[in-house]
Design an enzyme around this catalytic site. Structure first.
Site, short mmCIF file in Angstrom:
data_model
loop_
_atom_site.label_atom_id
_atom_site.label_comp_id
_atom_site.label_asym_id
_atom_site.label_seq_id
_atom_site.Cartn_x
_atom_site.Cartn_y
_atom_site.Cartn_z
N CYS A 28 0.89 -1.08 -0.07
CA CYS A 28 0.09 -0.05 0.06
C CYS A 28 1.05 0.95 -0.03
CB CYS A 28 -0.83 -0.04 1.45
SG CYS A 28 -0.01 -0.18 2.77
N ALA A 29 0.45 2.41 0.45
CA ALA A 29 1.07 3.55 0.40
C ALA A 29 2.28 3.51 1.68
CB ALA A 29 0.38 4.59 0.70
#
Length: 636
Positions: A28-29
């Site tokens: 994810c980020a």
């Protein structure tokens, strides 16, 4: 800082047990998410020593390594180049159940049904607490009043606020059960409402001999009543009803499905619920409640001692979800929840142990995450303290906390403490005890004693030796040149919605401040705007996160929890990497309904990822926000 991402990827693979132990990878980020074959082969200590790693934890069947924005995507690219497969959506879903036996899977499913019910019960518990406090004769006497002086309209309003949830509890449970087991939630809601229809004898009235209300008797021996406040009949009816609906969807011709399937589901399940499921399970429910109440009332507080000591252990196994049903049943039956007092003291104990470790520790990582984990525990979110600090370097602090939990639980039972709701603990849990001055005083005194004793005993006897080791400084790293935009003194709100403090963000990576000081917004409209002038440093492939740089400030905007699993569905970006943006520019849009339908919280996190480099980062927002409203104040 400049990192050798190829080297980092190789070190990660080696530290988690080699490529043969990694089934697939995703990111994810902020986090690299690895689905591993054997969790025990992953060496947390070795992983923590790798450049750019800010922490690790294992959840939802994934070994997650926190790298932060700007780094995780580069490490992920190198991981994939080394032959690790990409995680598919189905693999991520299956990983959540991987390694669990049938009982564990059933308990997790059970929790999925009852966890969404808790917010309504929390609100009702608060209403009941306020009702007990405001309409208490001792309180009213301060104003020369009695209950007879309270306007009837006000009393009716209070009764509606405090009684509706329990009166219609079967409808809520049935709706949630249909949702979890793949049926149509609206059919579950209607079925649940049928079980409490006003045409049926009210269960509360039937239980009161002085009311004169008796059950309807079918065939002279089957009692038919409403099921206000019952849990098991609604749950089982929901399970069977949802399975019946799915079966009918496959067998009824499509042209008749829209009309015939709902009719048959409601008709069959109402008859079955009133004649078989309800009478049998309501009797079983009453037996279980008698057993639970008996256990909690054992002499010398033995019931509280056992529950308190084993509660943290129960939490580790995931079996704690089943207590939701017991707490809800107790509330519906008696109006009070003695379990809550025990669980609240467990929270204060964990907070005291966590704070002692984090203050005394010399290891930088623990000193960084410990205080925020303590605050989270004091606000009723115990996982960061339990998993991030207490259990991280040894079993001694955990066993100490369990022992204090048991003693505090025993004292709570001896004092007869019980709340008016469930779902909230520790400091917010105070609101469940304001109905009685004596209950409130006992809660406060026992909470303070539990916290202080846990802190002192851990400080002197249980701080792990590993956290007292000084971190070995790593080699010099080159600093990233500052972005051309001017330093932003004030960040603006990125969306329209309700402000969420850092400690209340439902993700330990953000609530613990692992990625820096942050805050959140519960969005009301699916638009995200830039909070400052700067340059887009990163856009997640799944479009759920954006990085922005300005002069000395690195910012991460992360939309939703675990929304990486949506693979960009429902998200649209209006910027690209390297693009210059101004405060208020539209960055991305998201479909809030899709996020909720996918089962993810839509909270938007705004994190200053280099907050340690700044003189101060303070949140200045509260309540309702509009885009551009003051959010965070920064000082270089």
């Amino acid at each position: 800082m400049n990192y050798d991402y190829a080297k980092i990827a190789k070190e990660v693979i080696q530290a988690v047990g080699g490529s043969e132990n990694i089934k697939s990878a995703a990111h994810c980020a902020t986090r690299l998410r690895l689905i591993v074959a054997d969790r025990s082969l992953a060496d947390d200590e070795k992983v923590g020593e790798i450049d750019a790693v800010k922490g690790t934890f294992f959840t939802a069947g994934q070994y997650q390594i926190i790298f932060g924005t700007g780094h995780v995507n580069r490490v992920y690219e190198q991981i994939i180049q080394l032959g690790i497969a990409e995680t598919t959506a189905s693999e991520a879903k299956e990983a959540k159940m991987d390694g669990k036996n049938q009982i564990q899977k059933a308990i997790r499913t059970f929790g999925d049904v009852f966890v969404p019910v808790i917010p309504a019960l929390v609100a009702t518990g608060l209403f009941l607490g306020l009702k007990g406090a405001l309409l208490n004769n001792n309180f009213l006497a301060l104003f020369g009043m009695t209950n007879a002086d309270i306007p009837q309209t006000f009393q009716v309003l209070v009764d509606v606020l405090s009684g509706t949830t329990f009166a219609f509890l079967p409808a809520i449970v049935c709706w949630s059960t249909f949702r979890v087991f793949g049926g149509s939630p609206v059919l579950g809601l209607i079925l649940g409402l049928m079980l409490v229809n006003g045409s049926l004898p009210n269960a509360y009235s039937v239980a009161d001999p002085s009311s004169g209300v008796t059950p309807l008797m079918l065939f002279g021996f089957i009692p038919i009543v409403g099921y206000q406040g019952s849990i098991l009949p609604a749950f089982v009816a929901g399970v069977i009803g949802s399975k019946l609906e799915k079966k009918l969807r496959k067998t009824v011709p499509a042209v008749f499905d829209f009309m015939i399937t709902p009719f048959l589901v409601l008709f069959v399940m109402l008859i079955l619920s009133l004649l078989v499921i309800g009478p049998l399970l309501h009797a079983l429910e009453n037996i279980l409640l008698v057993i639970v109440e008996y256990a909690l009332e054992l002499p010398f507080g033995i019931g509280g001692l056992v529950v308190g000591f084993f509660w943290s252990i129960i939490t580790l196994t995931g079996v704690h979800h089943i207590f939701n049903m017991l707490e809800i049943s107790l509330l519906a039956s008696t109006g009070f929840n003695p379990f809550n007092a025990i669980l609240c003291m467990c929270g204060f104990s964990s907070a005291g142990v966590c704070l002692a470790i984090s203050i005394k520790a010399r290891k930088k990582e623990i000193r960084a995450i410990g205080p925020s984990a303590t605050v989270s525990a004091l606000l009723g979110i115990g996982e960061p303290a339990l998993f991030g600090v207490i259990l991280r370097y040894g079993i001694k602090p955990f066993l100490l906390s369990c022992s204090i939990n048991g003693i505090a639980g025993m004292i709570a039972m001896l004092l007869g403490m019980k709340g008016t709701g469930n779902g909230i603990t520790t400091i917010p849990g105070l609101l469940l005890y304001i109905y009685s001055p004596s209950q409130l005083m006992m809660y406060v005194l026992l909470a303070i004693a539990t916290f202080v004793i846990a802190f002192c005993l851990c400080w002197f006897f249980a701080v792990p030796s590993e956290v007292m080791e000084i971190d070995t400084p790593k080699g010099d790293k080159k600093e990233v040149p500052p972005a051309p935009a001017a330093f932003p003194d004030m960040l603006g709100a990125v969306a329209q919605g309700i402000f969420v403090p850092m400690a209340e963000i439902p993700d330990p990576t953000f609530s613990q401040g692992v990625l820096g000081i942050c805050c959140g917004i519960e969005p009301e409209i699916g638009k995200v705007f830039s909070p400052m002038n700067g340059t887009i440093s990163q856009i997640a492939d799944t479009l759920h996160a954006v990085g922005i740089e300005a002069d000395g400030v690195d910012l991460l905007i992360h939309v939703g929890i675990d929304t990486v699993e949506m693979k960009g569905d429902g998200f649209k970006s209006y910027v690209k990497e390297g693009q210059t943006v101004k405060k208020g520019d539209l960055l991305l849009t998201m479909d809030l309904e899709k996020i909720k339908a996918a089962g993810h919280p839509a909270t938007i996190m705004v994190a200053v990822t280099n907050s340690d480099d700044l003189a101060s980062v303070e949140t200045v927002a509260s309540g309702q926000l509009n885009p551009g409203d003051q959010l965070m104040c920064l000082k270089a």
